[in-house]
Every structure is written in structure tokens, then in C-alpha cells.
Design a protein around this motif. Structure first.
Motif, PDB file in Angstrom:
ATOM      1  N   THR A 304      -3.524   1.625   5.994  1.00  0.00           N
ATOM      2  CA  THR A 304      -2.095   1.940   6.076  1.00  0.00           C
ATOM      3  C   THR A 304      -1.649   1.975   7.535  1.00  0.00           C
ATOM      4  O   THR A 304      -2.439   2.283   8.439  1.00  0.00           O
ATOM      5  N   ASN A 306       1.210   3.790   9.845  1.00  0.00           N
ATOM      6  CA  ASN A 306       2.263   4.795   9.956  1.00  0.00           C
ATOM      7  C   ASN A 306       3.232   4.330  11.039  1.00  0.00           C
ATOM      8  O   ASN A 306       2.922   4.366  12.229  1.00  0.00           O
ATOM      9  N   ASN A 308       7.716   3.272  11.997  1.00  0.00           N
ATOM     10  CA  ASN A 308       9.136   3.265  11.640  1.00  0.00           C
ATOM     11  C   ASN A 308       9.801   1.948  12.075  1.00  0.00           C
ATOM     12  O   ASN A 308      11.018   1.885  12.219  1.00  0.00           O
ATOM     13  N   ASP A 310       9.600  -2.631  11.897  1.00  0.00           N
ATOM     14  CA  ASP A 310       9.072  -3.812  11.217  1.00  0.00           C
ATOM     15  C   ASP A 310       7.910  -4.359  12.045  1.00  0.00           C
ATOM     16  O   ASP A 310       7.876  -4.192  13.272  1.00  0.00           O
ATOM     17  N   ARG A 324       0.408  -8.457   4.317  1.00  0.00           N
ATOM     18  CA  ARG A 324       1.132  -7.192   4.408  1.00  0.00           C
ATOM     19  C   ARG A 324       1.841  -6.887   3.094  1.00  0.00           C
ATOM     20  O   ARG A 324       2.424  -7.754   2.464  1.00  0.00           O
ATOM     21  N   ASN A 325       1.815  -5.620   2.704  1.00  0.00           N
ATOM     22  CA  ASN A 325       2.600  -5.132   1.578  1.00  0.00           C
ATOM     23  C   ASN A 325       3.227  -3.811   1.999  1.00  0.00           C
ATOM     24  O   ASN A 325       2.580  -2.764   1.960  1.00  0.00           O
ATOM     25  N   GLY A 326       4.497  -3.864   2.426  1.00  0.00           N
ATOM     26  CA  GLY A 326       5.131  -2.667   2.977  1.00  0.00           C
ATOM     27  C   GLY A 326       4.442  -2.270   4.260  1.00  0.00           C
ATOM     28  O   GLY A 326       4.313  -3.075   5.185  1.00  0.00           O
ATOM     29  N   ASN A 327       3.946  -1.044   4.304  1.00  0.00           N
ATOM     30  CA  ASN A 327       3.181  -0.593   5.470  1.00  0.00           C
ATOM     31  C   ASN A 327       1.689  -0.535   5.174  1.00  0.00           C
ATOM     32  O   ASN A 327       0.943   0.221   5.800  1.00  0.00           O
ATOM     33  N   ASN A 328       1.256  -1.353   4.208  1.00  0.00           N
ATOM     34  CA  ASN A 328      -0.169  -1.520   3.930  1.00  0.00           C
ATOM     35  C   ASN A 328      -0.624  -2.882   4.445  1.00  0.00           C
ATOM     36  O   ASN A 328       0.064  -3.887   4.270  1.00  0.00           O
TER      37      ASN A 328
END
Length: 502
Positions: A304, A306, A308, A310, A324-328
Motif C-alpha cells: 500500500t 499512504n 494524498n 496521484d 496500480r489499483n488506487g493506492n495499492n
């Protein structure tokens, strides 16, 4: 309106209530009448004012003697660091024109006599009753008396240095018979923001006009200047109705790294200055781990981020890919069959300093390991720690019941180092000696594992094994698949497994 009574301590000092109201019984002042002196010395009286509630105030009255006298109400005064004016009471029957002033502080503090007779008379002219008699027919001069009233007035420039200033002012009669000295001290200048000792402020990474704090100083606003050593921080001083404020125009910090700037406020001659540090945090971008390890098999791991912002990730090796998948962030590796002990890749993030190191070993748990003279079975692998094991026999832990200090539960290498400092350790601590026997022909790093290395990572499937972690002078920890406990060091024979990290 406050009801009060007045009493004098001396008969020569007489008191008459006065009023500036339209009724004589509404007394709000007193007239002091001093009878002529027939003695050479100066005499003093105390007038005590007492309210109906018992609160008291005293007025000291000095009556000059027949001989000339010259005194001040104070022998020493302390002045504020700012430009200021101070009056010191002067008691004398010598005319002003017969007095001289000598001033060692004249470069920063002027001293002069001021005749206050007219002001006293003007105040007395407001009196409407003296006792119970109307005072409208009494002229100001008569109401105030015939004495002259002088004061010594001090006018000090602002102090612009971080040290006190001192001087003496001496008053003398022209005939030299009477003199008095006043010690003058001016506080050192001050300049700080917020409060004394406050010199560090932390801001987030956003662009803003930040209010840093209020400026407290003995200097004038027009004499101040402000600068900064970094272009991203532009400070300015603003004069407000309540004082001076320090603000700073802060640009956005687009990196992950905290940056710092120094703001300096000083006077124009730079004899006084204040420095503070402004810290601006970087953007939030924190991978859950920066080191990722794989065995030789094709595999993947997801970590992950962490953050804020892109972000975009890339790998510098074709065998290691990312998605990438979101913030994973998922990291995938192909199977490895090369000859090197491991292969490495670096994952970078566009426009950022953060990186993730990927290490794929050519081994997997259960494989026979052989690198640089180290041979054994791979028993454990994670992202950063990997172990090779080797069975080296059975023995007691030690031949003596001594507390050695080899009590680290997590790091067997530390315990090994403690034991090896003991004279004759190979005979005294046979379990350690069995492991160290593998350290030959230039090989180093074999050791007896600590308690949690055995129980949490290596976890032998069969048998009972010594750990290197002692629990007392008589006991040391051991591990077996069915239990973990401590056994007597000198009379318990258990298996010994040596481990080596790779």
C-alpha cells in the motif's frame, strides 16, 4: 466617589479636606499645610489616607530645614528598552538656576529640570471647597501654596543592543555644598517572535500566506528589516493595530522531503537580530515497505502507498512489472533460474524520490544453498531476512552455571558475540562451539539462533533444539514443535542447529 479620612503623623503638617465637587462634604482631595521650620535638618511626616473599608495609602511629606537641602525620591531607576520618559521627584529649597547637572549617560539619556509649579497651581485651581468653605475667591497660587515644585525628567532613546546601558546623573548646587547622584539603568533590547525561546515553526506542504507569529520588540517598526535564505519562503513584517506581525508567503513543496528556511529579523544597523527556522513538510508519500523480497518462483506481492497525491510507478527490469489499483501497488516477478545468488530491480515513482528495492533469490525454502563456502538448507525467507540451516549435533548448553549476558531473544549473533568474549568459551559452551566450527576456510556468520528466531521463523519440524538465549544462570531457552521452554544448561543434552543469514 470614595469616602476617606486623613491623618498626619506630625503637628507641623496639617491637613484640610478639599473638593472639586459642588458640595463640600464630597471630599476628594486634601490640602497640605506645612508650618515653617525652625530647625536646620530636613523633617518628614506621613499622611495616612484610610477608606471606609479600611484600605490605606500613605503620602510622604518632606519639609526642608533652614539649611539648603537637595534630595531625590529615588537613588536608582531602571528604564524600559524602548524610547521612554521618566520623572524623578526632586526635593530642594535651592532655586533651579543654582543647580547643575552632570550626566555620564547623555549619549542616550537626556536629563533636565522641569518646573512643575504651574501645573500644581492649575490643579489647585479646580478646588471648589477647602474644608467647608467655598474656595471660589481663592486664587490658584494661594490654594497651591508658595513653594516651587521641580522634577528631574529623563528622556531615553531606545536601546538597540543586547546589553544593558548604565550611567549616573549627578545634581549639584553651584557652590558645591550639596549634591545627589542617580544611577540610571536601561534594559537591554529585545526582539523575538511569539514568545522567548520560540524559534521553530512547522508548516504543511501547501502554498499559503502563513501567519508566523507576533513580533515583540523594543525597537520601532520602521527600524526593522526581515530576510530569508530560501526563495520558497518570502517573509514580511506588517504593522497592525495591536503590534507587529510576521507573515511569510510559502510556495508549495512538491517533493516528499521536508525543507527548511531561516528567517532573520534585525534592525537596520544589525546590532540586534532574531533567527527562526521555518520547516515545510513534503507531500505525503509513504510505501508500506521499501524492500520487497521473492524466492525463485513466479510470484506477486501487493503493498500500500499512504499518499494524498496521484502517482505513477515503473520498474527498471523487464522480469519485474508493476500495476496500480488506487493506492495499492502490485509487484509481479517471473520465475528465476539464473546463476547469480539473486537479481535486483528498482521501482521508481514519477517526479518523486521514493524507491522500492526488489530482490529475487535463486533459492526457495527447502533448496540446498551453496554460495561463497556457505552450504546448507534454505529454511526461511522473507522480504529482508533469509536463513540457511545446518544440523551440527547434540550437546549441553554449557558446563558452568554462570549468567553470561547472552539473553537477547531476537538476535542470536549478539548472543554468539557475548559468549565468544569469554576466555575458554569453546570448552565452556559446547552448543556455541558446534555452530562456530562451521566458520572455517574464510567462512564467517554461522551462529546459534536466538529463541524467537527458532520459534517464529525457523521452526524445526522435529526434535528439540537449544536457542542461544539464556534465561538465568542455570537455564536457557529451547524450542520443539510441541513446546517452548527453558532447560538446565549443564545437564540437558539437546539438538543444536547452526544458522547463517543470506
Amino acid at each position: 466617589f470614595v469616602v476617606f479620612t486623613a491623618k498626619s503623623s506630625e503637628d507641623w503638617c496639617q491637613i484640610i479636606p478639599t473638593s472639586t465637587y459642588n458640595y463640600s462634604f464630597l471630599a476628594n482631595g486634601i490640602q497640605i499645610i506645612a508650618q515653617p521650620s525652625n530647625v536646620a535638618a530636613t523633617t518628614e511626616a506621613t499622611i495616612t489616607l484610610t477608606t471606609a473599608y479600611g484600605k490605606k495609602k500613605e503620602i510622604k511629606v518632606t519639609r526642608g530645614g533652614v539649611d539648603p537641602y537637595l534630595t531625590l525620591n529615588e537613588t536608582s531607576v531602571t528604564l524600559d528598552a524602548k524610547e521612554c520618559e521618566r520623572q524623578v521627584g526632586l526635593n530642594t529649597n535651592i532655586q533651579k538656576e543654582d543647580l547643575t547637572i552632570s550626566n555620564t549617560a547623555s549619549s542616550w539619556c537626556k536629563a533636565e529640570f522641569v518646573d512643575q509649579t504651574r501645573a500644581i497651581h492649575a490643579s489647585a485651581a479646580r478646588i471648589k471647597f477647602v474644608g467647608n468653605k467655598p474656595a471660589k475667591a481663592v486664587k490658584a497660587a494661594n490654594a497651591a501654596g508658595s513653594a516651587n515644585y521641580y522634577a528631574l525628567v529623563l528622556k531615553a532613546n531606545s536601546n538597540d543592543k543586547d546589553t544593558e546601558r548604565k550611567g549616573t546623573i549627578t545634581l549639584k548646587s553651584k557652590d558645591g555644598k550639596k549634591s545627589v547622584t542617580l544611577n540610571v539603568i536601561q534594559n537591554k533590547a529585545y526582539l523575538y517572535v511569539g514568545y522567548e525561546g520560540y524559534n521553530d515553526v512547522s508548516l504543511d506542504n501547501e502554498e499559503r500566506n502563513a501567519a508566523i507569529g507576533n513580533v515583540y520588540t523594543s525597537l520601532e517598526y520602521e527600524d526593522l528589516q526581515v530576510s530569508c535564505n530560501e526563495a520558497w519562503c518570502k517573509p514580511e513584517l506588517q504593522k497592525k493595530s495591536y503590534g507587529i506581525e510576521l507573515n511569510a508567503n510559502i510556495s508549495k513543496n512538491a517533493t516528499e522531503k521536508t525543507r527548511k528556511a531561516k528567517i532573520v529579523i534585525s534592525n537596520k544597523t544589525k546590532t540586534l537580530s532574531f533567527t527562526m527556522t521555518v520547516s515545510q513538510n513534503g507531500i505525503t508519500f509513504v510505501p508500506s515497505q521499501t524492500k520487497v523480497g521473492f524466492d525463485k518462483k513466479q510470484s506477486n506481492k501487493t503493498i500500500t502507498i499512504n499518499t494524498n497525491i496521484d502517482w505513477e510507478a515503473t520498474s527498471d527490469q523487464s522480469w519485474c512489472t508493476v500495476s496500480r489499483n488506487g493506492n495499492n501497488l502490485t509487484i509481479r516477478v517471473t520465475a528465476y533460474s539464473g546463476s547469480s545468488a539473486s537479481r535486483k530491480a528498482t521501482i521508481s515513482f514519477k517526479g518523486l524520490l521514493s524507491k522500492i528495492e526488489v530482490n529475487q533469490s535463486k533459492y526457495a525454502v527447502g533448496d540446498q544453498y551453496s554460495e561463497n563456502g556457505v552450504k546448507g538448507e534454505v529454511v526461511y525467507m522473507n522480504d529482508t531476512v533469509r536463513y540457511v540451516k545446518k544440523e551440527v549435533g547434540e550437546s549441553i548448553w554449557s558446563t558452568e552455571n554462570v549468567e553470561t549476558g547472552a539473553n537477547d531473544n531476537y538476535d542470536g549473533m549478539k548472543n554468539m558475540a557475548v559468549i565468544k568474549k569469554i576466555s575458554g568459551w569453546k570448552n565452556l559452551y559446547p552448543a556455541f562451539a558446534l555452530c562456530d566450527a562451521l566458520n572455517t576456510s574464510g567462512v564467517t556468520g554461522w551462529y546459534l539462533p536466538a529463541y524467537y528466531e527458532l520459534s517464529n521463523r525457523i521452526r524445526p519440524a522435529n526434535g528439540t533444539y537449544w536457542s542461544s538465549s539464556e534465561s538465568s544462570n542455570k537455564y536457557a531457552g529451547y524450542y520443539s514443535p510441541s513446546e517452548t521452554n527453558a532447560a538446565r544448561k549443564t545437564d540437558t543434552k539437546l539438538k543444536v542447529m547452526a544458522v547463517h543469514k543470506f
